[in-house]
Scaffold this motif. Structure first.
Motif, PDB file in Angstrom:
ATOM      1  N   ARG A   1       9.253  -6.058  -3.558  1.00 54.33           N
ATOM      2  CA  ARG A   1       7.965  -6.435  -2.966  1.00 54.33           C
ATOM      3  C   ARG A   1       7.872  -5.759  -1.604  1.00 54.33           C
ATOM      4  NH1 ARG A   1       3.756  -8.960  -4.569  1.00 54.33           N
ATOM      5  NH2 ARG A   1       2.671 -10.485  -3.313  1.00 54.33           N
ATOM      6  N   VAL A   2       6.738  -5.097  -1.344  1.00 50.64           N
ATOM      7  CA  VAL A   2       6.538  -4.337  -0.108  1.00 50.64           C
ATOM      8  C   VAL A   2       5.226  -4.766   0.531  1.00 50.64           C
ATOM      9  CG1 VAL A   2       6.284  -2.024   0.870  1.00 50.64           C
ATOM     10  CG2 VAL A   2       7.703  -2.356  -1.136  1.00 50.64           C
ATOM     11  N   ARG A   3       5.247  -4.912   1.852  1.00 46.38           N
ATOM     12  CA  ARG A   3       4.014  -5.173   2.604  1.00 46.38           C
ATOM     13  C   ARG A   3       3.886  -4.059   3.632  1.00 46.38           C
ATOM     14  NH1 ARG A   3       3.945 -10.745   4.571  1.00 46.38           N
ATOM     15  NH2 ARG A   3       5.670 -10.075   5.868  1.00 46.38           N
ATOM     16  N   PHE A   4       2.691  -3.465   3.699  1.00 47.03           N
ATOM     17  CA  PHE A   4       2.506  -2.420   4.690  1.00 47.03           C
ATOM     18  C   PHE A   4       1.153  -2.551   5.372  1.00 47.03           C
ATOM     19  CE2 PHE A   4       1.779  -0.640   0.467  1.00 47.03           C
ATOM     20  CZ  PHE A   4       0.492  -0.135   0.554  1.00 47.03           C
ATOM     21  N   THR A   5       1.112  -2.005   6.579  1.00 43.34           N
ATOM     22  CA  THR A   5      -0.142  -1.928   7.308  1.00 43.34           C
ATOM     23  C   THR A   5      -0.678  -0.517   7.112  1.00 43.34           C
ATOM     24  OG1 THR A   5       1.015  -1.366   9.354  1.00 43.34           O
ATOM     25  CG2 THR A   5       0.469  -3.683   9.024  1.00 43.34           C
ATOM     26  N   ALA A   6      -1.989  -0.432   7.063  1.00 47.59           N
ATOM     27  CA  ALA A   6      -2.633   0.858   6.823  1.00 47.59           C
ATOM     28  C   ALA A   6      -3.934   0.921   7.599  1.00 47.59           C
ATOM     29  CB  ALA A   6      -2.885   1.042   5.329  1.00 47.59           C
ATOM     30  N   ARG A   7      -4.425   2.128   7.780  1.00 48.39           N
ATOM     31  CA  ARG A   7      -5.696   2.375   8.459  1.00 48.39           C
ATOM     32  C   ARG A   7      -6.600   3.128   7.500  1.00 48.39           C
ATOM     33  NH1 ARG A   7      -6.804   6.907  11.049  1.00 48.39           N
ATOM     34  NH2 ARG A   7      -4.593   7.368  11.212  1.00 48.39           N
TER      35      ARG A   7
ATOM     36  N   ALA B   1      -4.251   5.378   5.182  1.00 43.80           N
ATOM     37  CA  ALA B   1      -2.965   5.950   5.578  1.00 43.80           C
ATOM     38  C   ALA B   1      -2.000   4.815   5.881  1.00 43.80           C
ATOM     39  CB  ALA B   1      -3.138   6.819   6.820  1.00 43.80           C
ATOM     40  N   ILE B   2      -0.828   4.863   5.271  1.00 43.79           N
ATOM     41  CA  ILE B   2       0.199   3.854   5.524  1.00 43.79           C
ATOM     42  C   ILE B   2       0.829   4.139   6.879  1.00 43.79           C
ATOM     43  CG2 ILE B   2       2.421   2.937   4.762  1.00 43.79           C
ATOM     44  CD1 ILE B   2       1.528   3.686   1.877  1.00 43.79           C
ATOM     45  N   GLU B   3       0.812   3.119   7.753  1.00 44.04           N
ATOM     46  CA  GLU B   3       1.350   3.290   9.099  1.00 44.04           C
ATOM     47  C   GLU B   3       2.715   2.638   9.296  1.00 44.04           C
ATOM     48  OE1 GLU B   3      -1.918   1.809  11.465  1.00 44.04           O
ATOM     49  OE2 GLU B   3      -2.762   3.831  11.593  1.00 44.04           O
ATOM     50  N   ASP B   4       2.947   1.530   8.612  1.00 48.47           N
ATOM     51  CA  ASP B   4       4.203   0.814   8.761  1.00 48.47           C
ATOM     52  C   ASP B   4       4.424  -0.004   7.491  1.00 48.47           C
ATOM     53  OD1 ASP B   4       6.527  -0.043  10.042  1.00 48.47           O
ATOM     54  OD2 ASP B   4       5.541  -1.759  10.977  1.00 48.47           O
ATOM     55  N   TYR B   5       5.671  -0.275   7.153  1.00 47.60           N
ATOM     56  CA  TYR B   5       5.934  -1.078   5.966  1.00 47.60           C
ATOM     57  C   TYR B   5       7.188  -1.905   6.171  1.00 47.60           C
ATOM     58  CZ  TYR B   5       9.451   2.410   4.816  1.00 47.60           C
ATOM     59  OH  TYR B   5      10.536   3.238   4.857  1.00 47.60           O
ATOM     60  N   GLU B   6       7.302  -2.942   5.346  1.00 50.18           N
ATOM     61  CA  GLU B   6       8.500  -3.760   5.339  1.00 50.18           C
ATOM     62  C   GLU B   6       8.771  -4.225   3.919  1.00 50.18           C
ATOM     63  OE1 GLU B   6       8.301  -7.730   7.143  1.00 50.18           O
ATOM     64  OE2 GLU B   6       6.122  -7.550   7.115  1.00 50.18           O
ATOM     65  N   PHE B   7      10.041  -4.331   3.584  1.00 53.20           N
ATOM     66  CA  PHE B   7      10.432  -4.851   2.292  1.00 53.20           C
ATOM     67  C   PHE B   7      10.535  -6.356   2.433  1.00 53.20           C
ATOM     68  CE2 PHE B   7      12.098  -0.517   2.344  1.00 53.20           C
ATOM     69  CZ  PHE B   7      11.490  -0.033   1.204  1.00 53.20           C
ATOM     70  N   LEU B   8       9.900  -7.075   1.518  1.00 53.63           N
ATOM     71  CA  LEU B   8       9.908  -8.528   1.568  1.00 53.63           C
ATOM     72  C   LEU B   8      11.059  -9.051   0.729  1.00 53.63           C
ATOM     73  CD1 LEU B   8       6.092  -9.126   1.186  1.00 53.63           C
ATOM     74  CD2 LEU B   8       7.428  -8.979   3.291  1.00 53.63           C
ATOM     75  N   ARG B   9      11.673 -10.071   1.222  1.00 56.20           N
ATOM     76  CA  ARG B   9      12.789 -10.669   0.510  1.00 56.20           C
ATOM     77  C   ARG B   9      12.265 -11.500  -0.644  1.00 56.20           C
ATOM     78  NH1 ARG B   9      17.269 -12.621   4.646  1.00 56.20           N
ATOM     79  NH2 ARG B   9      18.100 -13.201   2.635  1.00 56.20           N
TER      80      ARG B   9
END
Length: 133
Positions: free
Chosen positions: A83-89, A107-115
């Motif tokens: 599962r991935v959550r990312f911020t985009a513009r 455009a994907i600016e940052d992402y994090e893998f969710l536990r």
């Protein structure tokens, strides 16, 4: 299967993207901010390492910030689903006359893998076992 085909170059000019895009249909949760918080369910149309394209049924302006959450299945990760959550513009939008759907290129600016819940339970059991030792 999930990566159905690579998207080709447009007929009108050279491809400007530096990463390959793949058609991939995955359920996604999109959080819009701005005039009140909105949470929308959608499906991706294509994805690359730096961007994503999908359709929503609300208008959105270029430059808007989004938070998108989706799960990459095991067929893609070659391990467990992630599962991935990312911020985009939002870079551009595509509207179709007579349709309420808006195409969104972001455009994907940052992402994090969710536990995952299983991973959280495992971490909790390990820390609980270590505290007893």
């Amino acid at each position: 299967m999930f990566f159905e085909k690579e998207t080709g170059q447009p007929a009108t000019g050279p491809e400007r993207r530096s990463m390959r895009r793949f058609e991939i249909r995955l359920p996604a949760l999109v959080n819009l901010t701005g005039n009140g918080f909105q949470e929308l369910l959608t499906e991706t149309h294509n994805v690359s390492a730096r961007g994503i394209f999908f359709y929503i049924d609300r208008p959105i302006a270029p430059g808007s910030r989004l938070e998108i959450t989706l799960t990459l299945p095991s067929q893609i990760t070659l391990a467990e689903a992630v599962r991935v959550r990312f911020t985009a513009r939002v870079l551009r939008i595509e509207t179709t006359q007579g349709s309420s759907r808006t195409g969104v290129a972001a455009a994907i600016e940052d992402y994090e893998f969710l536990r995952s819940v299983a991973a959280q339970e495992f971490a909790g059991s390990v820390s609980g076992s270590m505290a007893k030792a």
